[in-house]
Design a protein around this motif. Structure first.
Motif, PDB file in Angstrom:
ATOM      1  N   MET A 259      -6.983 -62.663  39.971  1.00  0.00           N
ATOM      2  CA  MET A 259      -8.368 -62.929  40.324  1.00  0.00           C
ATOM      3  C   MET A 259      -9.308 -62.269  39.302  1.00  0.00           C
ATOM      4  N   PHE A 260     -10.619 -62.587  39.380  1.00  0.00           N
ATOM      5  CA  PHE A 260     -11.558 -62.151  38.358  1.00  0.00           C
ATOM      6  C   PHE A 260     -11.664 -60.634  38.305  1.00  0.00           C
ATOM      7  N   SER A 261     -11.694 -60.111  37.094  1.00  0.00           N
ATOM      8  CA  SER A 261     -11.807 -58.666  36.874  1.00  0.00           C
ATOM      9  C   SER A 261     -12.721 -58.428  35.676  1.00  0.00           C
ATOM     10  N   VAL A 262     -13.863 -57.791  35.922  1.00  0.00           N
ATOM     11  CA  VAL A 262     -14.802 -57.489  34.838  1.00  0.00           C
ATOM     12  C   VAL A 262     -14.157 -56.549  33.830  1.00  0.00           C
ATOM     13  N   GLU A 263     -13.369 -55.593  34.337  1.00  0.00           N
ATOM     14  CA  GLU A 263     -12.720 -54.622  33.452  1.00  0.00           C
ATOM     15  C   GLU A 263     -11.772 -55.323  32.481  1.00  0.00           C
ATOM     16  N   PHE A 264     -10.998 -56.268  33.002  1.00  0.00           N
ATOM     17  CA  PHE A 264     -10.062 -56.998  32.139  1.00  0.00           C
ATOM     18  C   PHE A 264     -10.823 -57.862  31.133  1.00  0.00           C
ATOM     19  N   LEU A 265     -11.923 -58.474  31.571  1.00  0.00           N
ATOM     20  CA  LEU A 265     -12.739 -59.283  30.663  1.00  0.00           C
ATOM     21  C   LEU A 265     -13.249 -58.432  29.510  1.00  0.00           C
ATOM     22  N   HIS A 266     -13.648 -57.196  29.789  1.00  0.00           N
ATOM     23  CA  HIS A 266     -14.132 -56.303  28.737  1.00  0.00           C
ATOM     24  C   HIS A 266     -13.023 -55.951  27.753  1.00  0.00           C
ATOM     25  N   VAL A 267     -11.790 -55.830  28.244  1.00  0.00           N
ATOM     26  CA  VAL A 267     -10.644 -55.569  27.363  1.00  0.00           C
ATOM     27  C   VAL A 267     -10.474 -56.722  26.373  1.00  0.00           C
ATOM     28  N   ILE A 268     -10.563 -57.954  26.879  1.00  0.00           N
ATOM     29  CA  ILE A 268     -10.451 -59.147  26.032  1.00  0.00           C
ATOM     30  C   ILE A 268     -11.584 -59.192  25.016  1.00  0.00           C
ATOM     31  N   ARG A 269     -12.813 -58.995  25.500  1.00  0.00           N
ATOM     32  CA  ARG A 269     -13.974 -59.074  24.621  1.00  0.00           C
ATOM     33  C   ARG A 269     -13.954 -57.966  23.561  1.00  0.00           C
ATOM     34  N   GLU A 270     -13.461 -56.798  23.905  1.00  0.00           N
ATOM     35  CA  GLU A 270     -13.387 -55.705  22.937  1.00  0.00           C
ATOM     36  C   GLU A 270     -12.386 -56.037  21.837  1.00  0.00           C
ATOM     37  N   TYR A 271     -11.265 -56.631  22.214  1.00  0.00           N
ATOM     38  CA  TYR A 271     -10.283 -57.046  21.215  1.00  0.00           C
ATOM     39  C   TYR A 271     -10.912 -58.064  20.265  1.00  0.00           C
ATOM     40  N   GLU A 272     -11.614 -59.056  20.829  1.00  0.00           N
ATOM     41  CA  GLU A 272     -12.247 -60.076  20.000  1.00  0.00           C
ATOM     42  C   GLU A 272     -13.332 -59.451  19.120  1.00  0.00           C
ATOM     43  N   TYR A 273     -14.036 -58.468  19.648  1.00  0.00           N
ATOM     44  CA  TYR A 273     -15.080 -57.810  18.865  1.00  0.00           C
ATOM     45  C   TYR A 273     -14.506 -57.154  17.614  1.00  0.00           C
ATOM     46  N   THR A 274     -13.369 -56.475  17.762  1.00  0.00           N
ATOM     47  CA  THR A 274     -12.769 -55.791  16.614  1.00  0.00           C
ATOM     48  C   THR A 274     -12.354 -56.784  15.535  1.00  0.00           C
ATOM     49  N   GLU A 275     -12.058 -58.025  15.931  1.00  0.00           N
ATOM     50  CA  GLU A 275     -11.723 -59.057  14.956  1.00  0.00           C
ATOM     51  C   GLU A 275     -12.985 -59.628  14.304  1.00  0.00           C
ATOM     52  N   ILE A 276     -14.010 -59.854  15.106  1.00  0.00           N
ATOM     53  CA  ILE A 276     -15.252 -60.456  14.618  1.00  0.00           C
ATOM     54  C   ILE A 276     -15.990 -59.539  13.651  1.00  0.00           C
ATOM     55  N   VAL A 277     -16.055 -58.238  13.969  1.00  0.00           N
ATOM     56  CA  VAL A 277     -16.880 -57.311  13.199  1.00  0.00           C
ATOM     57  C   VAL A 277     -16.428 -57.224  11.743  1.00  0.00           C
ATOM     58  N   LYS A 278     -15.188 -57.612  11.466  1.00  0.00           N
ATOM     59  CA  LYS A 278     -14.686 -57.606  10.095  1.00  0.00           C
ATOM     60  C   LYS A 278     -15.442 -58.604   9.210  1.00  0.00           C
ATOM     61  N   ARG A 279     -16.110 -59.568   9.829  1.00  0.00           N
ATOM     62  CA  ARG A 279     -16.815 -60.602   9.056  1.00  0.00           C
ATOM     63  C   ARG A 279     -18.242 -60.194   8.679  1.00  0.00           C
ATOM     64  N   PHE A 280     -18.676 -59.003   9.052  1.00  0.00           N
ATOM     65  CA  PHE A 280     -20.045 -58.567   8.787  1.00  0.00           C
ATOM     66  C   PHE A 280     -20.068 -57.450   7.750  1.00  0.00           C
ATOM     67  N   SER A 281     -20.904 -57.608   6.740  1.00  0.00           N
ATOM     68  CA  SER A 281     -21.069 -56.561   5.731  1.00  0.00           C
ATOM     69  C   SER A 281     -21.967 -55.458   6.278  1.00  0.00           C
ATOM     70  N   PRO A 282     -21.782 -54.218   5.827  1.00  0.00           N
ATOM     71  CA  PRO A 282     -22.603 -53.109   6.324  1.00  0.00           C
ATOM     72  C   PRO A 282     -24.095 -53.380   6.138  1.00  0.00           C
ATOM     73  N   GLY A 283     -24.861 -53.087   7.180  1.00  0.00           N
ATOM     74  CA  GLY A 283     -26.317 -53.158   7.079  1.00  0.00           C
ATOM     75  C   GLY A 283     -26.941 -54.522   7.230  1.00  0.00           C
ATOM     76  N   VAL A 284     -26.147 -55.583   7.469  1.00  0.00           N
ATOM     77  CA  VAL A 284     -26.741 -56.908   7.584  1.00  0.00           C
ATOM     78  C   VAL A 284     -27.542 -57.017   8.876  1.00  0.00           C
ATOM     79  N   ARG A 285     -28.522 -57.931   8.859  1.00  0.00           N
ATOM     80  CA  ARG A 285     -29.302 -58.216  10.074  1.00  0.00           C
ATOM     81  C   ARG A 285     -28.683 -59.426  10.758  1.00  0.00           C
ATOM     82  N   ILE A 286     -28.361 -59.264  12.025  1.00  0.00           N
ATOM     83  CA  ILE A 286     -27.619 -60.273  12.772  1.00  0.00           C
ATOM     84  C   ILE A 286     -28.451 -60.809  13.925  1.00  0.00           C
ATOM     85  N   LEU A 287     -28.429 -62.117  14.103  1.00  0.00           N
ATOM     86  CA  LEU A 287     -28.977 -62.745  15.296  1.00  0.00           C
ATOM     87  C   LEU A 287     -27.816 -63.195  16.166  1.00  0.00           C
ATOM     88  N   GLU A 288     -27.750 -62.677  17.380  1.00  0.00           N
ATOM     89  CA  GLU A 288     -26.740 -63.130  18.325  1.00  0.00           C
ATOM     90  C   GLU A 288     -27.372 -64.152  19.262  1.00  0.00           C
TER      91      GLU A 288
END
Length: 252
Positions: free
Chosen positions: A1-30
């Motif tokens: 069943m739905f778990s916010v904690e588990f969703l955050h685990v998934i999103r954190e993993y994806e974040y660590t992959e995504i952040v590699k595509r950003f150069s230091p100091g860039v301005r980002i629009l999400e």
């Protein structure tokens, strides 16, 4: 069943992959910032971030970062404001996507690019399967209560109530809902594929620099949830397909 904690685990993993595509100091629009969780993480890692989302977002009352409301079409920033436009599981929910992508081009600086995390056809396929698996889980959870605890009128009435609840649950799960704005749960297996999105980006005059699977298996239902580790999900992604793909595209 739905778990916010588990969703955050998934999103954190994806974040660590995504952040590699950003150069230091860039301005980002999400775009589609939700609670602002990823915008907050990006800010903590030293990026300059603005986040926008529609005012009636499901997460409007759970903000962790000042997410600016917008109308879902017109990006409320001047031309050439950002180095990167970023979205996570958003584009499939945009009805007039070509218009919004034209807006993305407008607010990008020369040489700027977009990073989009998108669900895959594999995610859609296994989410369809998990939909009915979750139905089975719910029905099996209710099934023991079908047996009356005696032959009193009250006990028989309780069993009948459970039967009606099971019938209502089965009716609710009868049709798998679509995830995006067009098509249905079956057609999305095709429209969420990398081939489809590559054609779409090319048609909107974007050059595709990268289309890389994130390498994690999960579905839209938390049938197993935290009982399946990230390492196990990585292994499953090799056989069953990654839930998401990272697209890096820039105006042609």
């Amino acid at each position: 069943m739905f778990s916010v904690e588990f969703l955050h685990v998934i999103r954190e993993y994806e974040y660590t992959e995504i952040v590699k595509r950003f150069s230091p100091g860039v301005r980002i629009l999400e775009i589609g910032g939700g609670t602002g969780y990823q915008a907050k993480r990006l800010t903590e890692d030293g990026f300059i971030v603005d986040s926008i989302d529609i005012p009636d977002s499901n997460y409007a009352g759970q903000l962790e970062f000042p997410v600016r409301p917008y109308d879902g079409r017109n990006i409320p920033f001047p031309d050439g404001s950002f180095d990167v436009v970023y979205s996570s599981n958003v584009l499939e929910h945009v009805l007039d996507l070509p218009y919004l992508q034209a807006e993305m081009k407008r607010v990008l600086k020369p040489g700027g690019y977009c990073v989009h995390l998108m669900p895959t056809g594999a995610w859609r396929l296994w989410t369809n399967v998990a939909h009915y698996t979750e139905l089975l889980q719910r029905l099996l959870g209710l099934a023991p209560r079908l047996i009356p605890k005696g032959f009193s009128k009250h006990a028989l009435s309780d069993a009948l109530t459970v039967f009606r609840l099971m019938a209502g649950t089965a009716k609710h799960y009868a049709v798998v809902p679509r995830h995006g704005e067009t098509g249905n749960a079956l057609s999305e297996i095709v429209t969420f594929s990398s081939r489809h999105w590559k054609r779409h980006f090319a048609k909107q005059l974007f050059t595709i620099d990268e289309a890389t699977p994130v390498g994690l298996f999960y579905t839209g239902h938390m049938v197993l949830g935290p009982r399946l580790s990230l390492r196990e999900r990585q292994k499953l992604a090799k056989w069953l397909g990654s839930a998401c793909v990272t697209y890096v595209v820039r105006p042609a």
